[in-house]
Design a protein around this motif. Structure first.
Motif, PDB file in Angstrom:
ATOM      1  N   ALA A 126       0.823  -1.212   0.000  1.00  0.00           N
ATOM      2  CA  ALA A 126       0.000   0.000   0.000  1.00  0.00           C
ATOM      3  C   ALA A 126       0.855   1.260   0.000  1.00  0.00           C
ATOM      4  O   ALA A 126       0.481   2.282  -0.594  1.00  0.00           O
ATOM      5  N   LEU A 127       2.018   1.210   0.652  1.00  0.00           N
ATOM      6  CA  LEU A 127       2.870   2.400   0.751  1.00  0.00           C
ATOM      7  C   LEU A 127       3.599   2.717  -0.549  1.00  0.00           C
ATOM      8  O   LEU A 127       4.135   3.820  -0.706  1.00  0.00           O
ATOM      9  N   THR A 128       3.650   1.771  -1.475  1.00  0.00           N
ATOM     10  CA  THR A 128       4.476   1.959  -2.673  1.00  0.00           C
ATOM     11  C   THR A 128       3.814   2.802  -3.756  1.00  0.00           C
ATOM     12  O   THR A 128       4.497   3.364  -4.611  1.00  0.00           O
ATOM     13  N   PHE A 129       2.481   2.902  -3.736  1.00  0.00           N
ATOM     14  CA  PHE A 129       1.773   3.555  -4.840  1.00  0.00           C
ATOM     15  C   PHE A 129       1.407   4.987  -4.471  1.00  0.00           C
ATOM     16  O   PHE A 129       0.921   5.254  -3.376  1.00  0.00           O
ATOM     17  N   SER A 130       1.615   5.907  -5.416  1.00  0.00           N
ATOM     18  CA  SER A 130       1.320   7.327  -5.200  1.00  0.00           C
ATOM     19  C   SER A 130       0.101   7.740  -6.017  1.00  0.00           C
ATOM     20  O   SER A 130      -0.228   7.118  -7.028  1.00  0.00           O
ATOM     21  N   SER A 131      -0.525   8.830  -5.591  1.00  0.00           N
ATOM     22  CA  SER A 131      -1.793   9.249  -6.198  1.00  0.00           C
ATOM     23  C   SER A 131      -1.571   9.954  -7.535  1.00  0.00           C
ATOM     24  O   SER A 131      -1.004  11.053  -7.581  1.00  0.00           O
ATOM     25  N   THR A 132      -2.025   9.322  -8.596  1.00  0.00           N
ATOM     26  CA  THR A 132      -1.965   9.941  -9.924  1.00  0.00           C
ATOM     27  C   THR A 132      -2.875  11.159  -9.997  1.00  0.00           C
ATOM     28  O   THR A 132      -2.513  12.190 -10.583  1.00  0.00           O
ATOM     29  N   VAL A 133      -4.063  11.058  -9.380  1.00  0.00           N
ATOM     30  CA  VAL A 133      -5.052  12.139  -9.445  1.00  0.00           C
ATOM     31  C   VAL A 133      -4.499  13.425  -8.867  1.00  0.00           C
ATOM     32  O   VAL A 133      -4.586  14.501  -9.477  1.00  0.00           O
ATOM     33  N   ILE A 134      -3.901  13.357  -7.680  1.00  0.00           N
ATOM     34  CA  ILE A 134      -3.403  14.561  -7.014  1.00  0.00           C
ATOM     35  C   ILE A 134      -2.252  15.176  -7.795  1.00  0.00           C
ATOM     36  O   ILE A 134      -2.220  16.391  -8.037  1.00  0.00           O
ATOM     37  N   ALA A 135      -1.273  14.348  -8.188  1.00  0.00           N
ATOM     38  CA  ALA A 135      -0.102  14.875  -8.889  1.00  0.00           C
ATOM     39  C   ALA A 135      -0.496  15.557 -10.195  1.00  0.00           C
ATOM     40  O   ALA A 135      -0.059  16.688 -10.475  1.00  0.00           O
ATOM     41  N   ILE A 136      -1.335  14.906 -10.997  1.00  0.00           N
ATOM     42  CA  ILE A 136      -1.705  15.477 -12.292  1.00  0.00           C
ATOM     43  C   ILE A 136      -2.564  16.723 -12.108  1.00  0.00           C
ATOM     44  O   ILE A 136      -2.396  17.722 -12.825  1.00  0.00           O
ATOM     45  N   LYS A 137      -3.473  16.702 -11.144  1.00  0.00           N
ATOM     46  CA  LYS A 137      -4.342  17.856 -10.913  1.00  0.00           C
ATOM     47  C   LYS A 137      -3.523  19.094 -10.544  1.00  0.00           C
ATOM     48  O   LYS A 137      -3.699  20.168 -11.117  1.00  0.00           O
ATOM     49  N   ILE A 138      -2.599  18.952  -9.590  1.00  0.00           N
ATOM     50  CA  ILE A 138      -1.826  20.113  -9.135  1.00  0.00           C
ATOM     51  C   ILE A 138      -0.832  20.553 -10.203  1.00  0.00           C
ATOM     52  O   ILE A 138      -0.659  21.756 -10.441  1.00  0.00           O
ATOM     53  N   MET A 139      -0.174  19.610 -10.882  1.00  0.00           N
ATOM     54  CA  MET A 139       0.754  19.998 -11.949  1.00  0.00           C
ATOM     55  C   MET A 139       0.019  20.688 -13.088  1.00  0.00           C
ATOM     56  O   MET A 139       0.552  21.606 -13.715  1.00  0.00           O
ATOM     57  N   SER A 140      -1.212  20.247 -13.376  1.00  0.00           N
ATOM     58  CA  SER A 140      -2.007  20.901 -14.408  1.00  0.00           C
ATOM     59  C   SER A 140      -2.325  22.343 -14.016  1.00  0.00           C
ATOM     60  O   SER A 140      -2.221  23.261 -14.840  1.00  0.00           O
ATOM     61  N   GLU A 141      -2.701  22.551 -12.761  1.00  0.00           N
ATOM     62  CA  GLU A 141      -2.983  23.902 -12.283  1.00  0.00           C
ATOM     63  C   GLU A 141      -1.743  24.787 -12.356  1.00  0.00           C
ATOM     64  O   GLU A 141      -1.840  25.985 -12.629  1.00  0.00           O
ATOM     65  N   LYS A 142      -0.572  24.210 -12.125  1.00  0.00           N
ATOM     66  CA  LYS A 142       0.686  24.968 -12.152  1.00  0.00           C
ATOM     67  C   LYS A 142       1.307  25.016 -13.551  1.00  0.00           C
ATOM     68  O   LYS A 142       2.398  25.559 -13.727  1.00  0.00           O
ATOM     69  N   GLN A 143       0.630  24.394 -14.533  1.00  0.00           N
ATOM     70  CA  GLN A 143       1.108  24.333 -15.915  1.00  0.00           C
ATOM     71  C   GLN A 143       2.485  23.667 -15.990  1.00  0.00           C
ATOM     72  O   GLN A 143       3.390  24.124 -16.682  1.00  0.00           O
ATOM     73  N   GLU A 144       2.643  22.541 -15.270  1.00  0.00           N
ATOM     74  CA  GLU A 144       3.922  21.849 -15.213  1.00  0.00           C
ATOM     75  C   GLU A 144       3.872  20.457 -15.842  1.00  0.00           C
ATOM     76  O   GLU A 144       4.842  19.720 -15.757  1.00  0.00           O
ATOM     77  N   LEU A 145       2.742  20.098 -16.467  1.00  0.00           N
ATOM     78  CA  LEU A 145       2.651  18.763 -17.059  1.00  0.00           C
ATOM     79  C   LEU A 145       3.679  18.556 -18.164  1.00  0.00           C
ATOM     80  O   LEU A 145       4.153  17.443 -18.384  1.00  0.00           O
ATOM     81  N   GLY A 146       4.022  19.634 -18.870  1.00  0.00           N
ATOM     82  CA  GLY A 146       4.997  19.529 -19.949  1.00  0.00           C
ATOM     83  C   GLY A 146       6.431  19.706 -19.508  1.00  0.00           C
ATOM     84  O   GLY A 146       7.353  19.578 -20.310  1.00  0.00           O
ATOM     85  N   SER A 147       6.653  19.998 -18.215  1.00  0.00           N
ATOM     86  CA  SER A 147       8.015  20.192 -17.712  1.00  0.00           C
ATOM     87  C   SER A 147       8.725  18.850 -17.600  1.00  0.00           C
ATOM     88  O   SER A 147       8.114  17.779 -17.683  1.00  0.00           O
ATOM     89  N   LEU A 148      10.039  18.902 -17.383  1.00  0.00           N
ATOM     90  CA  LEU A 148      10.814  17.673 -17.283  1.00  0.00           C
ATOM     91  C   LEU A 148      10.343  16.823 -16.104  1.00  0.00           C
ATOM     92  O   LEU A 148      10.063  15.629 -16.260  1.00  0.00           O
ATOM     93  N   HIS A 149      10.231  17.452 -14.926  1.00  0.00           N
ATOM     94  CA  HIS A 149       9.807  16.659 -13.764  1.00  0.00           C
ATOM     95  C   HIS A 149       8.349  16.218 -13.899  1.00  0.00           C
ATOM     96  O   HIS A 149       7.966  15.163 -13.383  1.00  0.00           O
TER      97      HIS A 149
END
Length: 573
Positions: A119-142
């Motif tokens: 259970a500890l190994t998997f991270s939330s795709t929803v949270i990461a993509i949502k916040i990166m989208s708001e910050k316009q970072e989906l196209g960044s390297l990280h």
């Protein structure tokens, strides 16, 4: 209370709490779980039979895995890259092994420790993509690396569900013959689904593509058909749904099916998390405090450190490693699904379910702010991150000569500018901190330096005092402000041309010393309007009406930036 009323009140409570959570930038899943907690037997007792609600909610998990499979097209898997695969697999292995050791040291039995570690190994795709989208970072390297890692995690989560599904209820005995047979059944089901999809379903979808209603209905019917067959041969229905999705991933209508089915999926997934919250037992909760604290700190601090170490080995700079790691500082919806499966099989009790749910809520809440303020955290922690720094590779085929042009960033725009100038015989040097891009530049014969623009040693290599000009297409304003601050300290500062994503950001670059700023959305809009004006009615070709709109302020900034850029360019000429 009848099941309709239980589900209805659960949806209402989830909507209210998720909306309230959005005001403080919290993910909706937290509101769903809290809604279940409040309505469950522990608090108000509205949901008296969580298992009955949970049965209905599993349709959402089935559709969730169907859509994940639907998005696993060949092109997407091919584009993930070595770094995403290495970092994704490495993070899951390291987190799993260390998590298992921590759980055992805290006194949990082996089976429960295994579930906790997974259970500890998997991270939330929803949270990461949502916040990166708001910050316009989906196209960044990280951003790109993070998405690749999360895809790898999703695939490994499917494997975990497949393996766990092979154990019988109440049993955790590994029988190679059982799992071998299960593997053969799975391969046979996947092959049959793929062949039917290619020769039957593709033709069917082509005939009914004109009707959205039939397209979505047949896609969901296909999902249920493969899921039911999968269950009959020994899989969970969720795994069958995933296979159904993968079998349709490369048909032309996959994107449309995915977008139209999300609404149905989200409805049932909401019920799943409400039911999960309602099933949590809060008796003897004090005994979970120490494990909750230890595991939460491991996820919030340990996961980013693991990613940073892997990224260092792969020769990525410390900033990219940290920002990628922060996106992994939580546990995923998949973690809850794995734990729910373990509870249904009798491998773990409700205490472990409650523990993982608390860790999920805690890490999602805190990591939301960590990801949002990642740049600020990097600047604060930078003096302490020297062990993760990579010794920069030196310039490739670049010798300092007066009159060269320095280009920061080899993305789409930077690459086109560099290749165009090289064809004209102009001496250029390009700076980028993406190892894959650095290898591409070496292959294309572009003079280049691998390094972070926030590393003064990298900037010192570029002989900027003798440069004819500096051109930047960097996506992050903070990177460009660091470069401009460095240039201001030079005795002879070259002209600086930069791109910006907004008028306000462009004005900030001018204030920091840039000479010419291109606000990309503004310039793109102008060109499109200029091209389309001949198609407008004559009465609409005059001056725009003086109507105040919400987006006018940034447009005003962009126009001002365009005007002073033109004036500054005349001075430079």
């Amino acid at each position: 209370m009848d099941i309709f009323s239980q589900i209805g009140l659960g949806i209402i409570a989830a909507a209210v709490l998720a909306t309230l959570g959005s005001f403080v930038r919290q993910p909706a899943i937290l509101g769903y779980i809290l809604a279940g907690v409040f309505l469950g037997p522990t608090v108000f007792g509205v949901i008296q039979d969580p298992e009955l609600v949970n049965t209905v909610s599993h349709i959402g998990i089935m559709l969730l895995l169907f859509l994940i499979g639907l998005e696993m097209g060949v092109d997407k898997l091919r584009d993930m890259g070595l770094v995403s695969i290495a970092a994704g697999v490495g993070q899951v292995l390291f987190t799993g092994v260390i998590g298992l050791g921590i759980a055992l040291s805290l006194g949990f039995p082996f089976i429960q420790s295994m579930y906790i570690a997974v259970a500890l190994t998997f991270s939330s795709t929803v949270i990461a993509i949502k916040i990166m989208s708001e910050k316009q970072e989906l196209g960044s390297l990280h951003g790109q690396i993070s998405i690749g890692i999360l895809i790898i995690q999703d695939l490994l989560a499917i494997v975990a569900l497949l393996i766990l599904g092979g154990f019988g209820a109440g049993s955790f005995h590994f029988d190679p013959s059982v799992f071998g047979l299960l593997f053969l059944k799975g391969a046979g089901l996947a092959l049959a689904a793929a062949l039917l999809s290619k020769f039957v379903m593709s033709s069917l979808f082509r005939r009914i593509a004109g009707s959205n209603e039939l397209l979505i209905l047949c896609a969901i019917a296909w999902c249920f058909l493969v899921a039911i067959v999968g269950k009959k041969i020994g899989f969970s229905m969720e795994i069958g749904a995933f296979i159904a999705g993968v079998s349709l991933a490369n048909i032309p209508y996959a994107a449309e099916i995915s977008s139209k089915t999300r609404i149905i999926r989200d409805f049932f997934v909401t019920i799943f998390f409400v039911a999960l919250g309602a099933s949590l037992i809060f008796q003897d909760i004090s005994s979970l405090f120490i494990p909750f604290l230890v595991f939460s700190l491991f996820v919030l601090i340990g996961n980013p450190l693991i990613i940073m170490l892997i990224m260092r080995v792969l020769k990525y700079d410390v900033r990219t490693g940290l920002l990628t790691g922060l996106n992994m500082a939580n546990i995923s919806e998949f973690s809850l699904i794995v734990i729910a499966l373990g509870a249904s099989l009798g491998h773990i009790d409700q205490t472990i379910t409650a523990l993982i749910a608390f860790i999920c809520v805690g890490t999602m809440t805190i990591s939301s702010y960590m990801i949002t303020f990642g740049e600020q955290m990097y600047r604060f922690l930078k003096p302490y991150l020297t062990p993760f720094e990579v010794q920069q590779q030196r310039a490739h085929n670049f010798q300092s000569k007066a009159g060269h042009i320095v280009i920061f960033g080899y993305g789409d725009s930077g690459r086109e500018i560099a290749l165009n100038l090289l064809r004209r015989g102009v001496q250029v040097v390009v700076v980028d901190h993406n190892n894959a891009v650095f290898k591409l530049m070496q292959k294309e014969g572009v003079p280049c330096v691998f390094g972070s623009v926030e590393d003064e040693e990298t900037l010192n290599l570029l002989a900027l005092e003798g440069a004819r000009m500096v051109i930047s297409t960097l996506p992050h304003p903070d990177d460009m402000h660091f470069v401009l601050a460095y240039l201001r300290r030079l005795q002879k500062k070259p002209p600086v041309f930069v791109t910006a994503q907004s008028g306000k950001a462009g004005l900030g670059f001018f204030n920091s010393g840039a000479d010419y700023v291109v606000v990309k959305p503004h310039v793109g809009a102008k060109l499109l309007l200029e091209a389309a004006k001949d198609l407008l009615p004559p009465e609409n070709l005059g001056h725009p009406k003086n109507v105040s709109l919400a987006g006018d302020r940034d447009i005003d900034y962009a126009r001002f930036v365009e005007q002073i850029s033109g004036l500054r360019l005349k001075e430079l000429q």
